[in-house]
Design a protein around this motif. Structure first.
Motif, PDB file in Angstrom:
ATOM      1  N   SER A 216       0.751  -1.315   0.109  1.00 51.37           N
ATOM      2  CA  SER A 216      -0.115  -0.164   0.122  1.00 51.37           C
ATOM      3  C   SER A 216       0.940   1.214   0.101  1.00 51.37           C
ATOM      4  CB  SER A 216      -1.139  -0.036   1.224  1.00 51.37           C
ATOM      5  OG  SER A 216      -1.883  -0.918   1.278  1.00 51.37           O
ATOM      6  N   TYR A 217       1.862   1.105   0.761  1.00 51.59           N
ATOM      7  CA  TYR A 217       2.857   2.379   1.081  1.00 51.59           C
ATOM      8  C   TYR A 217       3.533   2.432  -0.490  1.00 51.59           C
ATOM      9  CZ  TYR A 217       6.280   5.786   2.612  1.00 51.59           C
ATOM     10  OH  TYR A 217       7.049   6.895   2.657  1.00 51.59           O
ATOM     11  N   ALA A 218       3.911   1.467  -1.019  1.00 51.77           N
ATOM     12  CA  ALA A 218       4.601   1.484  -2.335  1.00 51.77           C
ATOM     13  C   ALA A 218       3.738   2.139  -3.237  1.00 51.77           C
ATOM     14  CB  ALA A 218       5.239   0.111  -2.749  1.00 51.77           C
ATOM     15  N   ARG A 219       2.416   1.498  -3.493  1.00 46.88           N
ATOM     16  CA  ARG A 219       1.652   2.064  -4.518  1.00 46.88           C
ATOM     17  C   ARG A 219       1.196   3.541  -4.158  1.00 46.88           C
ATOM     18  NH1 ARG A 219      -2.810  -2.005  -6.373  1.00 46.88           N
ATOM     19  NH2 ARG A 219      -2.798  -0.443  -8.269  1.00 46.88           N
ATOM     20  N   SER A 220       1.098   4.077  -3.100  1.00 45.67           N
ATOM     21  CA  SER A 220       0.466   5.271  -2.927  1.00 45.67           C
ATOM     22  C   SER A 220       1.880   6.161  -3.184  1.00 45.67           C
ATOM     23  CB  SER A 220       0.102   5.770  -1.410  1.00 45.67           C
ATOM     24  OG  SER A 220       1.165   5.375  -0.546  1.00 45.67           O
ATOM     25  N   ASN A 221       2.929   5.769  -2.992  1.00 44.70           N
ATOM     26  CA  ASN A 221       4.180   6.689  -3.422  1.00 44.70           C
ATOM     27  C   ASN A 221       4.976   6.448  -4.642  1.00 44.70           C
ATOM     28  OD1 ASN A 221       4.708   8.402  -0.652  1.00 44.70           O
ATOM     29  ND2 ASN A 221       4.209   6.123  -0.030  1.00 44.70           N
ATOM     30  N   HIS A 222       4.111   5.783  -5.483  1.00 42.67           N
ATOM     31  CA  HIS A 222       4.692   5.344  -6.875  1.00 42.67           C
ATOM     32  C   HIS A 222       6.100   4.812  -6.909  1.00 42.67           C
ATOM     33  CE1 HIS A 222       1.219   7.721  -8.161  1.00 42.67           C
ATOM     34  NE2 HIS A 222       1.711   8.710  -7.344  1.00 42.67           N
ATOM     35  N   LEU A 223       6.225   3.802  -6.042  1.00 36.57           N
ATOM     36  CA  LEU A 223       7.387   3.086  -5.811  1.00 36.57           C
ATOM     37  C   LEU A 223       7.285   1.666  -6.262  1.00 36.57           C
ATOM     38  CD1 LEU A 223       8.157   4.125  -2.163  1.00 36.57           C
ATOM     39  CD2 LEU A 223       9.323   5.080  -4.113  1.00 36.57           C
ATOM     40  N   ARG A 224       8.459   1.011  -7.262  1.00 40.56           N
ATOM     41  CA  ARG A 224       8.292  -0.139  -7.667  1.00 40.56           C
ATOM     42  C   ARG A 224       8.673  -1.007  -6.457  1.00 40.56           C
ATOM     43  NH1 ARG A 224       9.027  -1.168 -13.100  1.00 40.56           N
ATOM     44  NH2 ARG A 224      10.055  -3.006 -12.580  1.00 40.56           N
ATOM     45  N   LEU A 225       7.845  -2.280  -6.305  1.00 39.99           N
ATOM     46  CA  LEU A 225       8.024  -3.210  -5.232  1.00 39.99           C
ATOM     47  C   LEU A 225       9.295  -3.669  -5.039  1.00 39.99           C
ATOM     48  CD1 LEU A 225       4.852  -5.427  -5.632  1.00 39.99           C
ATOM     49  CD2 LEU A 225       5.150  -3.157  -4.511  1.00 39.99           C
ATOM     50  N   ALA A 226      10.243  -4.209  -5.968  1.00 39.71           N
ATOM     51  CA  ALA A 226      11.398  -4.574  -5.955  1.00 39.71           C
ATOM     52  C   ALA A 226      12.508  -3.510  -5.421  1.00 39.71           C
ATOM     53  CB  ALA A 226      11.997  -5.219  -7.113  1.00 39.71           C
ATOM     54  N   ASP A 227      12.185  -2.162  -6.027  1.00 37.94           N
ATOM     55  CA  ASP A 227      13.115  -1.132  -5.616  1.00 37.94           C
ATOM     56  C   ASP A 227      12.833  -0.638  -4.032  1.00 37.94           C
ATOM     57  OD1 ASP A 227      14.072  -0.988  -8.059  1.00 37.94           O
ATOM     58  OD2 ASP A 227      12.982   0.746  -8.884  1.00 37.94           O
ATOM     59  N   PHE A 228      11.542  -0.647  -3.679  1.00 37.61           N
ATOM     60  CA  PHE A 228      11.311  -0.217  -2.292  1.00 37.61           C
ATOM     61  C   PHE A 228      11.623  -1.339  -1.341  1.00 37.61           C
ATOM     62  CE2 PHE A 228       7.616   0.521   0.752  1.00 37.61           C
ATOM     63  CZ  PHE A 228       8.451   1.415   1.621  1.00 37.61           C
ATOM     64  N   ALA A 229      11.520  -2.827  -1.777  1.00 34.60           N
ATOM     65  CA  ALA A 229      12.218  -3.615  -0.927  1.00 34.60           C
ATOM     66  C   ALA A 229      13.648  -3.485  -0.704  1.00 34.60           C
ATOM     67  CB  ALA A 229      11.680  -5.123  -1.368  1.00 34.60           C
ATOM     68  N   THR A 230      14.260  -3.338  -1.834  1.00 31.57           N
ATOM     69  CA  THR A 230      15.745  -3.329  -1.773  1.00 31.57           C
ATOM     70  C   THR A 230      16.337  -2.244  -0.764  1.00 31.57           C
ATOM     71  OG1 THR A 230      16.092  -3.940  -4.200  1.00 31.57           O
ATOM     72  CG2 THR A 230      17.888  -2.939  -3.218  1.00 31.57           C
ATOM     73  N   SER A 231      15.478  -0.995  -0.887  1.00 30.46           N
ATOM     74  CA  SER A 231      16.166  -0.198   0.049  1.00 30.46           C
ATOM     75  C   SER A 231      15.787  -0.079   1.445  1.00 30.46           C
ATOM     76  CB  SER A 231      15.358   1.176  -0.232  1.00 30.46           C
ATOM     77  OG  SER A 231      13.705   1.174  -0.100  1.00 30.46           O
ATOM     78  N   ILE A 232      14.537  -1.130   1.815  1.00 24.30           N
ATOM     79  CA  ILE A 232      14.399  -1.653   3.060  1.00 24.30           C
ATOM     80  C   ILE A 232      15.412  -2.556   3.740  1.00 24.30           C
ATOM     81  CG2 ILE A 232      12.862  -2.848   4.793  1.00 24.30           C
ATOM     82  CD1 ILE A 232      10.413  -1.620   2.941  1.00 24.30           C
ATOM     83  N   ILE A 233      15.998  -3.520   2.763  1.00 27.31           N
ATOM     84  CA  ILE A 233      16.746  -4.647   3.075  1.00 27.31           C
ATOM     85  C   ILE A 233      18.156  -3.790   3.493  1.00 27.31           C
ATOM     86  CG2 ILE A 233      18.032  -6.715   2.330  1.00 27.31           C
ATOM     87  CD1 ILE A 233      15.480  -7.329   0.890  1.00 27.31           C
ATOM     88  N   ALA A 234      18.383  -2.777   2.594  1.00 24.42           N
ATOM     89  CA  ALA A 234      19.751  -2.257   2.844  1.00 24.42           C
ATOM     90  C   ALA A 234      19.931  -1.129   3.917  1.00 24.42           C
ATOM     91  CB  ALA A 234      20.118  -1.391   1.512  1.00 24.42           C
ATOM     92  N   GLY A 235      18.729  -1.059   4.624  1.00 22.89           N
ATOM     93  CA  GLY A 235      18.717   0.065   5.679  1.00 22.89           C
ATOM     94  C   GLY A 235      18.637   1.382   5.319  1.00 22.89           C
ATOM     95  N   ASP A 236      18.186   1.636   3.944  1.00 27.89           N
ATOM     96  CA  ASP A 236      18.359   3.158   3.482  1.00 27.89           C
ATOM     97  C   ASP A 236      16.790   3.855   3.523  1.00 27.89           C
ATOM     98  OD1 ASP A 236      20.754   2.628   2.657  1.00 27.89           O
ATOM     99  OD2 ASP A 236      20.178   2.060   0.435  1.00 27.89           O
ATOM    100  N   PHE A 237      15.831   3.053   4.228  1.00 25.70           N
ATOM    101  CA  PHE A 237      14.530   3.546   4.422  1.00 25.70           C
ATOM    102  C   PHE A 237      14.098   3.242   5.697  1.00 25.70           C
ATOM    103  CE2 PHE A 237       9.880   3.422   4.291  1.00 25.70           C
ATOM    104  CZ  PHE A 237       9.540   4.479   3.571  1.00 25.70           C
ATOM    105  N   ASP A 238      13.427   4.325   6.121  1.00 27.14           N
ATOM    106  CA  ASP A 238      12.996   4.084   7.520  1.00 27.14           C
ATOM    107  C   ASP A 238      11.766   3.704   7.725  1.00 27.14           C
ATOM    108  OD1 ASP A 238      12.391   4.232  10.356  1.00 27.14           O
ATOM    109  OD2 ASP A 238      12.516   6.455  10.629  1.00 27.14           O
TER     110      ASP A 238
END
Length: 249
Positions: A216-238
């Motif tokens: 839901s957050y990814a879609r509301s912020n126009h983020l690709r799921l894979a890119d968003f997942a990568t940033s979370i795994i890398a610790g780049d997203f709070d």
């Protein structure tokens, strides 16, 4: 779902498919939406989608709920089940009674696990265009009634739309690449599964609820799921910025 409500949802699905024919097409999100729409439109309890990787091995890429994903993984692990056979033959298998002696004899581990999960009937629809098989759509029921011809036809139509969309997108990007986009979707799914585990543990919630909040957050912020997942795994997203999932969402 009947009448105008069903027709409206069908129109929305075709609009979603049309919108997917862009340069930033997200195969993973389309297939996830398709699995959810199958549950909405058909008289089934759950749906899962499998795609073949570069080696021709089936992998789970989308499921309407966590139980279905686990069941699909179990079927693949033991190389048995109607969805696996459907992909191999390119022929649909419908209205399979999982409580029958025949189903138990044909797929002992799969049928037993399916019943333990609460499913008593299943259907397998190939993702196929002419002589090309790229995967399969699996539908599950918790009630023993048979799907009618119109529902089976609709399931095949949805599978066909997904197949054509995937193959068309590959042609738009690079006609000489046979399975690169499917492989990308499979790799993306691995990242998403990791994030589901991270968020589920962090929030002490179910994987389904964690995925719903993430998507839901990814879609509301126009983020690709894979890119968003990568940033979370890398610790780049709070992840504190993601609204906590509501119980049962």
């Amino acid at each position: 779902m009947i009448g105008m409500a069903r027709e409206q949802r069908l129109a929305e699905i075709f609009m979603e498919v049309a919108d997917s024919l862009t340069e930033d097409f997200d195969v993973l999100d389309l297939l996830q939406r398709l699995s959810t729409r199958c549950v909405e439109l058909l008289d089934v309890s759950a749906a899962g989608i499998l795609l073949a990787d570069a080696l021709g091995d089936l992998q789970v890429v989308a499921a309407s709920d966590e139980h279905t994903r686990l069941l699909e993984l179990f079927a693949l692990q033991h190389d048995q089940g109607p969805c696996v056979e459907c992909y191999g033959s390119g022929v649909a298998r419908t209205n399979i009674n999982l409580t029958s002696p025949g189903a138990t004899a044909s797929w002992p581990r799969f049928a037993t696990r399916a019943r333990e999960t609460g499913y008593v009937a299943t259907h397998a629809i190939p993702l196929r265009l002419r002589d090309r098989n790229i995967g399969a759509l699996n539908l599950f029921q918790k009630s023993p009634h048979q799907l009618g011809e119109s529902d089976i036809a609709l399931a095949k139509a949805l599978a066909g739309v997904a197949t054509i969309t995937i193959l068309q997108q590959r042609t738009l990007e690079q006609s000489h690449i046979e399975r690169s986009q499917l492989q990308t979707a499979l790799n993306s799914r691995i990242l998403v599964e990791q994030v589901k585990g991270i968020l589920s543990e962090r929030w002490q919630t179910s994987p389904d609820e964690a995925f719903f909040a993430f998507r839901s957050y990814a879609r509301s912020n126009h983020l690709r799921l894979a890119d968003f997942a990568t940033s979370i795994i890398a610790g780049d997203f709070d992840t504190a910025a993601i609204p906590l999932p509501l119980p049962g969402s």
